[in-house]
Scaffold this active site. Structure first.
Site, mmCIF file in Angstrom:
data_model
loop_
_atom_site.group_PDB
_atom_site.id
_atom_site.type_symbol
_atom_site.label_atom_id
_atom_site.label_comp_id
_atom_site.label_asym_id
_atom_site.label_seq_id
_atom_site.Cartn_x
_atom_site.Cartn_y
_atom_site.Cartn_z
ATOM 1 C CE LYS A 103 -1.800 -1.036 3.983
ATOM 2 N NZ LYS A 103 -1.525 -2.447 4.420
ATOM 3 N NE ARG A 106 -3.633 -1.883 9.977
ATOM 4 C CZ ARG A 106 -2.711 -0.983 9.590
ATOM 5 N NH1 ARG A 106 -3.080 0.168 9.024
ATOM 6 N NH2 ARG A 106 -1.545 -1.512 9.528
ATOM 7 N NE ARG A 112 7.803 -2.936 5.628
ATOM 8 C CZ ARG A 112 6.442 -2.773 5.855
ATOM 9 N NH1 ARG A 112 5.991 -2.365 4.684
ATOM 10 N NH2 ARG A 112 5.974 -3.062 7.099
ATOM 11 N NE ARG A 125 7.010 -0.721 10.189
ATOM 12 C CZ ARG A 125 5.782 -0.824 9.554
ATOM 13 N NH1 ARG A 125 5.593 0.329 8.602
ATOM 14 N NH2 ARG A 125 4.963 -1.497 10.267
ATOM 15 N NE ARG A 156 2.886 -5.223 11.233
ATOM 16 C CZ ARG A 156 3.809 -5.082 10.407
ATOM 17 N NH1 ARG A 156 5.079 -5.800 10.729
ATOM 18 N NH2 ARG A 156 3.866 -4.369 9.586
HETATM 19 P P1 ADP Z 1 1.493 -2.350 8.110
HETATM 20 O O1 ADP Z 1 0.395 -1.914 7.244
HETATM 21 O O2 ADP Z 1 2.910 -2.839 7.212
HETATM 22 O O3 ADP Z 1 1.200 -3.080 9.400
HETATM 23 P P2 ADP Z 1 1.330 0.594 9.050
HETATM 24 O O4 ADP Z 1 2.795 1.386 9.153
HETATM 25 O O5 ADP Z 1 0.330 0.745 8.204
HETATM 26 O O6 ADP Z 1 2.123 -0.917 8.502
HETATM 27 O O7 ADP Z 1 1.050 0.045 10.330
HETATM 28 C C1 ADP Z 1 1.896 -0.248 11.543
HETATM 29 C C2 ADP Z 1 1.302 -0.263 13.011
HETATM 30 O O8 ADP Z 1 0.679 1.219 13.201
HETATM 31 C C3 ADP Z 1 0.008 -1.169 12.842
HETATM 32 O O9 ADP Z 1 0.449 -2.432 13.290
HETATM 33 C C4 ADP Z 1 -0.960 -0.610 13.961
HETATM 34 O O10 ADP Z 1 -0.376 -0.930 15.248
HETATM 35 C C5 ADP Z 1 -0.814 1.042 13.692
HETATM 36 N N1 ADP Z 1 -1.762 1.398 12.915
HETATM 37 C C6 ADP Z 1 -1.476 2.133 11.728
HETATM 38 N N2 ADP Z 1 -2.904 2.564 11.270
HETATM 39 C C7 ADP Z 1 -3.718 2.179 12.018
HETATM 40 C C8 ADP Z 1 -5.299 2.195 11.848
HETATM 41 N N3 ADP Z 1 -5.959 2.659 11.070
HETATM 42 N N4 ADP Z 1 -5.864 1.742 13.175
HETATM 43 C C9 ADP Z 1 -5.165 1.129 14.341
HETATM 44 N N5 ADP Z 1 -3.862 1.104 14.260
HETATM 45 C C10 ADP Z 1 -3.197 1.516 13.075
#
Ligand code: ADP
Ligand code: ZN
Length: 214
Positions: free
Chosen positions: A14, A89, A128, A162, A173
């Site tokens: 994404k 999400r 990554r 990360r 996750r």
């Molecule tokens: P990825 O999609 O690879 O998990 P992101 O950078 O989108 O990475 O998200 C990393 C972390 O940030 C998630 O595991 C969660 O803890 C938090 N996070 C990000 N966006 C949201 C969201 N919309 N709702 C809840 N937690 C979020």
């Protein structure tokens, strides 16, 4: 105001896709993950709270996320165009996004679902690496910098993994994604705005989305 959403598992690409196409499609890329990491880096109270969840691979509470996004929209321009990445999400987030947008007479236009098989996701995420200086994303299997350990974009040597990109946290996750995000697919499918995109090949994915929005 106009909004589209990129939906997909961690590692579905994404963030990379959004960065690559944002100019072509003229949408501003909004990543809640990046906003949270910026809050952590800034040492804000919100960042401190979010960090506890992120380290475990759990979702940050809906209220925290919704407040961040609402603040962004409320302080932005009336004719802003948003491409959300990693948001919404959960079902609750999706409903609240609809409320906020509808208060501006707008709604989510399309939701692109980036589909990738789980073994591919694992390989992508564990490989990554990110430049701490400029945020450029690399992958030890598929996209190494041209000089090992040096960022192609800014020359920094600070390239890191990360904390939540390790195999342990990753499995959590992916499970969280399947459990909580899957119902969003239904929600948007029923609204007839869901667009499924095969996301195994990055360039094809990007071309498909750009073509769809053209
Ligand atoms: P990825 O999609 O690879 O998990 P992101 O950078 O989108 O990475 O998200 C990393 C972390 O940030 C998630 O595991 C969660 O803890 C938090 N996070 C990000 N966006 C949201 C969201 N919309 N709702 C809840 N937690 C979020
Ligand atoms: Zn860099």
């Amino acid at each position: 105001m106009d909004a589209i959403v990129l939906l997909g598992a961690p590692g579905s690409g994404k963030g990379t896709v959004a960065e690559d196409i944002r100019n072509a499609v003229n949408y501003q890329h909004v990543s809640t993950g990046d906003l949270l990491r910026a809050a952590i880096k800034a040492g804000s109270a919100l960042g401190e709270e979010a960090k506890r969840y992120m380290e475990r691979g759990e979702l940050v509470p809906d209220e925290v996320i919704i407040n961040i996004v609402k603040e962004l929209i409320d302080s932005g321009s009336r004719d802003a165009r948003y491409m959300f990445d990693g948001f919404p999400r959960t079902f609750a987030q999706a409903e609240r996004l609809d409320e906020v947008l509808s208060s501006y007479g707008s709604s989510v236009k399309y939701v692109f679902l980036l589909e990738v098989a789980r073994p591919v996701l694992v390989r992508r995420i564990c490989g990554r690496r990110i430049c701490r200086q400029c945020g450029a994303v690399y992958n030890i299997h598929t996209k190494r910098p041209s000089v090992d350990g040096v960022c192609d974009h800014c020359g920094s040597k600070d390239i890191y993994q990360r904390a939540d990109d390790t195999e342990e946290t990753l499995n959590n996750r992916l499970d969280v994604y399947e459990r909580q995000t899957a119902e969003l697919i239904d929600y948007y499918d029923r609204k007839k705005i869901l667009v499924r995109v095969d996301a195994e090949d990055r360039l094809k994915t990007e071309q498909a989305i750009v073509a769809y929005l053209a």
